[in-house]
Enzyme design. Sequence first.
Site, PDB file in Angstrom:
ATOM      1  CD  GLU A 258      -1.348  -2.117  -8.049  1.00  0.00           C
ATOM      2  OE1 GLU A 258      -1.582  -2.261  -6.833  1.00  0.00           O
ATOM      3  OE2 GLU A 258      -1.951  -1.300  -8.772  1.00  0.00           O
ATOM      4  CB  CYS A 460      -4.599   1.899  -8.411  1.00  0.00           C
ATOM      5  SG  CYS A 460      -5.384   2.226  -6.838  1.00  0.00           S
ATOM      6  CG  ASN A 589      -8.568  -2.247  -7.298  1.00  0.00           C
ATOM      7  OD1 ASN A 589      -8.312  -3.122  -6.474  1.00  0.00           O
ATOM      8  ND2 ASN A 589      -8.023  -1.037  -7.246  1.00  0.00           N
ATOM      9  CD  GLU A 590      -8.598   0.183  -3.241  1.00  0.00           C
ATOM     10  OE1 GLU A 590      -8.053   1.287  -3.195  1.00  0.00           O
ATOM     11  OE2 GLU A 590      -8.338  -0.730  -2.430  1.00  0.00           O
TER      12      GLU A 590
HETATM   13  O1  AHR Z   1      -1.873  -2.264  -2.904  1.00  0.00           O
HETATM   14  C1  AHR Z   1      -1.662  -0.945  -3.301  1.00  0.00           C
HETATM   15  C2  AHR Z   1      -2.939  -0.250  -3.713  1.00  0.00           C
HETATM   16  O2  AHR Z   1      -3.810  -0.183  -2.641  1.00  0.00           O
HETATM   17  C3  AHR Z   1      -3.741  -0.927  -4.779  1.00  0.00           C
HETATM   18  O3  AHR Z   1      -3.332  -0.604  -6.049  1.00  0.00           O
HETATM   19  C4  AHR Z   1      -5.121  -0.415  -4.550  1.00  0.00           C
HETATM   20  O4  AHR Z   1      -6.097  -1.334  -4.933  1.00  0.00           O
HETATM   21  C5  AHR Z   1      -5.144  -0.076  -3.090  1.00  0.00           C
HETATM   22  O5  AHR Z   1      -5.572   1.202  -2.879  1.00  0.00           O
END
Ligand code: AHR
Length: 855
Positions: A258, A460, A589-590
């Site tokens: 990321e 995120c 994503n979460e």
């Molecule tokens: O890994 C960092 C962040 O942690 C990611 O962007 C998110 O998916 C999680 O909250």
Amino acid sequence: MKHMQTYFWMLLLVLGINDAVFANEPDSVYLVSYATLHDKGRSGLRFAWSADGKNWNLVGNGNGYVKCAFGHQKYINSPYLFQDVSGVWHCVWELNDTVNQFAHVSSTDLVTWDRQAYPYLKQKQQFRRPVVQYDKSSRQYTIAFLSGNQYFKITTSDFKTFDEAVAIPASAYKDDRVTLNLPGAATVTGNVCKVAWQVVVKLTEAWQIKQYKDKQAKESFLQDSIRFNGLKPLTATVSLRPENRKPISDLLIGVFFEDLNYAADGGLYAELVQNRDFEYEPREKLYRDSSWNSSHSWTISGQYLGFTIDSTAPLHSNNPHYAVLDAKQPGGALINSGFDGIPLKQGDRYDFSLFAKNYDGNSRDLLVKLVTQDGKELAQARLHIDSRKWKKYSTMLIARANAKDARLELQPLSAGRLMLDVVSLFPEKTFKNRKNGLRADLAETISAIHPRFIRFPGGCLAHGDGVENIYRWKNTIGPIETRKPQPNIWGYHQTVGLGYFEYFRYCEDIGAEPLPVIAAGVPCQNSGLLTGVCGQGGGIPMNKMDEYVQDILDLIEWANGPANSKWGKIRAEAGHPAPFNLTYIGIGNEDLISDVFEERFTMIYKAIRQKHPEITVIGTTGPFHDGTDYGQGWALATQLQVPLVDEHYYEQPGWFINNQDYYDHYDRNKPKVYLGEYASHGNTLYNALAEALYLTNVERNGDVVRMTSYAPLLAKEKYTQWNPDLIYFNNTGVKPTVNYEVQKLFGNNAGNEYLPSVIKLSNEDEAVRKRFGISVVRNTNDGSVVIKLVNLLPVATSLKLELGELTAGSKADRSVLQGQPGDKLLPVTVTATSVGNILEETLAPYSLTVWRIHK
Ligand code: AHR
């Protein structure tokens, strides 16, 4: 949940609390619900109980039982708790004045809470101090509230759909909240309900379980001298049960990339010029950094050179800003300082290019130089800018000396005006010498894990801060000057020079499955910082969802379609006629599992399943290993028969040590698991070994857990926004952590078959047993057998393991990671050896030992 039951019974047995606390129970009590003012209710909805309505007791020591999940603020203001006629509890509360929404959540027991909803008021108005009542005659609930000086009410029969607000007289608004003094002298305001005593008992039990789990999670090596006081070295006898072997996933270890901590621009993406496209925007830093604008990282030297930013006639609409240089006479230069300097290696070649045009049709020369901080020239080339239209000019620069922090200078050699854009400098030696490629040392360090897949681009970042900031893959392919840069949710700029093509190419280069993650039509649940409007904003409007779904189907065609298909052609034109063989796509994503999410996720999932049944979709189950999003995410995925779900949890090492059975209880008939983000809080050997211990259990559950990836992967020193990370780096060096060594050992020693074993330890104390782990896997492709042994104890363990016919006379490699539990950087020692029918060795205290026995 099975886990909860286990904890509860353990709690009762171990602590015997229940009877002691709840002797002489009343039938019913008063329950006040409230949120604290000092943190605007961020700590959640709390309760206190009273038998007489006068003397109050905190429930769960003031624990917050449900927290607001709205946007980045997460306020609970003026909550009002209400039980409907069927016994279901509802809580409504104010959010903030920037949105015309309010919050609603329900629960059957006040312990487990349903998904939250943030209904819109049909007209723009405030929603303050809500009060809920039931009208028996109409069988409707009314929520009365204050907006400005006027009272309103909305009605609902199901707390899902709400009628339009109508004004009501002040006399019709009856706020029955009370202000109370609680133990500890806290004064709170909330509304009071009469509840069965069992409600308080259950709330208290839930809190006690949480306490117990928190205590376990906090177990650290700092207590080992007390916990293991007097512990003698151990013996461990292990018997294998190869007859009970089971197939496990061969994709268990992967990586999650990321663009956080400057992982992409200024990191893995090898571009050396910062703000090459003059597209930095003040909003990316929330207007808090006045230097963060189109000219960031650029300065000029010499009094006769003017430098401005224009956007009147850009190179491409996606890249509207460009530099205008007005030279009254030669001598001045436009200077780029890179990402804290430009690192150069003596004798290495650097690809320089820019887009330029002259203003008046008169050709002009531009001197391109690399110079040290004190002005010593390290390379130079001359470009002849001969076009009035945007044109690409390229040259090669060869560094005459090493430099840690050189700079790039662009010096017009005659008076006049030049326009410049997309000024780029790449080392020729990128990873596998790819153009627009990756920094070789970083890409190699990642590749050395031997990851079976790469998840990208987030996190995120994938679902972004607000709907407009959702990562759109189509903006990230094609010539770099046509790509659409955008603010990074982590507070800086993404050129998207490292875009989908580069991600897929890197996966192919290292033999990893590409795993793109696409937003489920909703932005990050913590949205609001960039947009100023808190909350997810309702997701992509449904009338735009068809187009969004089509984008995802187009991605599959772009990755896998023949070179003559619409999107396959674009991939082929970019230099990759063969398909990329995309198999997995993550959707979401979460996310906050809301109705808004469910509607969009379902639509996307069904469209992919129908058009591309060959693609495995990975769903999402929130940011934690338990709680509402976890439960709701699992329920939705189970109902839709989503093949895999993505779980995330960042925890203390004690959690990993104490939850080794986490996947043992998973229903094998439900979706399989991708543990997409996990890490223990720290970069010490103890953390790394706790992760290793957990991974031995993941291997045992490799029939249900199909993939895992530690997170986050990369962090640039001085730009680290999130700790811990797996690999730290600066402009010239890479610093893998001890956690990285564990990932590498597991990645390079994977199997596709699990061979159960039975361990007999000389000390069967629970704390001891939990800190000794073993996993035996076989790779049926090459016949090798791998034994991973974790000794997280302060004493050595003498191991005896009967291999039987598995290995006789075989060659083996033995890799050991050991040290003091607080150590941060440690080497792995690898020894080539051989092994007979019985493996005997002494495992050092705090160590991971991996035997790979070759066929
Ligand atoms: O890994 C960092 C962040 O942690 C990611 O962007 C998110 O998916 C999680 O909250």
